[in-house]
Design a protein around this motif. Structure first.
Motif, PDB file in Angstrom:
ATOM      1  N   ALA A 155       0.768  -1.216  -0.048  1.00 51.54           N
ATOM      2  CA  ALA A 155      -0.098  -0.122   0.263  1.00 51.54           C
ATOM      3  C   ALA A 155       0.803   1.153   0.310  1.00 51.54           C
ATOM      4  N   THR A 156       0.436   2.237  -0.655  1.00 49.56           N
ATOM      5  CA  THR A 156       0.893   3.476  -0.832  1.00 49.56           C
ATOM      6  C   THR A 156      -0.015   4.579   0.051  1.00 49.56           C
ATOM      7  N   THR A 157      -1.140   4.162   0.279  1.00 49.70           N
ATOM      8  CA  THR A 157      -2.177   5.152   0.774  1.00 49.70           C
ATOM      9  C   THR A 157      -3.104   4.319   1.751  1.00 49.70           C
ATOM     10  N   VAL A 158      -3.655   5.066   2.727  1.00 49.07           N
ATOM     11  CA  VAL A 158      -4.383   4.463   3.889  1.00 49.07           C
ATOM     12  C   VAL A 158      -5.744   3.874   2.812  1.00 49.07           C
ATOM     13  N   THR A 159      -6.080   2.628   3.187  1.00 48.08           N
ATOM     14  CA  THR A 159      -6.975   1.947   2.251  1.00 48.08           C
ATOM     15  C   THR A 159      -8.091   1.464   2.916  1.00 48.08           C
ATOM     16  N   LEU A 160      -9.202   1.766   2.361  1.00 44.43           N
ATOM     17  CA  LEU A 160     -10.416   1.385   3.271  1.00 44.43           C
ATOM     18  C   LEU A 160     -11.144   0.135   2.591  1.00 44.43           C
ATOM     19  N   GLU A 161     -11.213  -1.123   3.220  1.00 45.25           N
ATOM     20  CA  GLU A 161     -11.657  -2.096   2.612  1.00 45.25           C
ATOM     21  C   GLU A 161     -13.102  -2.237   2.705  1.00 45.25           C
ATOM     22  N   LYS A 162     -13.757  -2.602   1.365  1.00 41.85           N
ATOM     23  CA  LYS A 162     -15.292  -2.450   1.614  1.00 41.85           C
ATOM     24  C   LYS A 162     -15.635  -3.977   2.020  1.00 41.85           C
ATOM     25  N   CYS A 163     -14.937  -5.251   1.931  1.00 36.45           N
ATOM     26  CA  CYS A 163     -15.538  -6.374   2.426  1.00 36.45           C
ATOM     27  C   CYS A 163     -14.515  -7.342   2.507  1.00 36.45           C
ATOM     28  N   GLY A 164     -15.186  -8.403   3.494  1.00 35.22           N
ATOM     29  CA  GLY A 164     -13.919  -9.511   3.750  1.00 35.22           C
ATOM     30  C   GLY A 164     -14.682 -10.628   3.119  1.00 35.22           C
TER      31      GLY A 164
END
Length: 209
Positions: A79-88
């Motif tokens: 990652a190079t950004t802060v990443t919001l995960e939509k699903c598991g």
């Protein structure tokens, strides 16, 4: 007990592989220093990179705190950004953990749905946080990586019927400091709580009519 106080649990992960310092736990400790305001009870936990510990720890956090929201924070070396995960996702866990273990079934919850989405609209959180201009880039993803991060997220989503979130952070200094990541987490979680309470207001209004 103050009924207006909301409880939020935030977890970060301990060391694994070459990551002797895990940026996710550093970011969560920075968040703890900043807090989420007087109306939020914030509890933070460091989670070891072990499937079996996750399987017992995550349910115990939900049971102990009955939180409004649980946010898991993890490290992604890519990652190079802060990443919001939509699903598991439930299946495909072949990577060995710190105990050289992986589940025989290679899944989180036998018989559980293949994929569970968070009830939080991550695109909306991403837009709102970006608009704040914190100097930390935020993005959205649909693949949390089929390792402990994804495993933890799915487990939490399954238990909470979607009232969980997962945030991936890049390694420290690539490009953000722990402090910058903590500030970003604070803003992200505030927006998540805001969206959750708006959704609840809508539901309450419908019940009254």
């Amino acid at each position: 007990m103050d009924n207006n106080k909301r409880t939020v649990v935030v977890t970060g992960f301990g060391p694994f592989g070459e990551h002797t310092i895990n940026a996710s736990w550093v970011a969560v400790q920075e968040l703890k220093k900043l807090g989420l305001g007087n109306d939020v009870d914030l509890h933070v936990y460091e989670v070891p990179v072990e499937y079996q510990t996750v399987q017992s720890l995550v349910p115990s956090l939900w049971k102990q705190y009955h939180p409004q929201l649980v946010v898991h924070v993890g490290l992604s070396g890519m990652a190079t950004t802060v990443t919001l995960e939509k699903c598991g996702r439930n299946h495909g866990y072949k990577g060995l953990d710190n105990c050289s273990f992986c589940p025989d079934s290679q899944c989180c919850v036998e018989g559980g749905p293949d994929c569970i989405d968070s009830v939080i609209d991550m695109d909306s959180v991403c837009k709102r946080v970006t608009a704040l201009g914190l100097g930390v880039a935020v993005s959205v993803s649909k693949d949390a990586g089929r390792y402990l991060c994804d495993f933890t997220y799915y487990t939490s989503l399954y238990l909470s019927r979607g009232r969980s979130a997962f945030v991936h952070v890049p390694p420290l200094g690539k490009p953000y400091s722990g402090e910058a990541l903590g500030r970003a987490l604070q803003a992200i979680i505030r927006e998540m709580l805001e969206l959750l309470s708006q959704a609840e207001d809508k539901i309450n209004c419908q019940h009254e009519h």
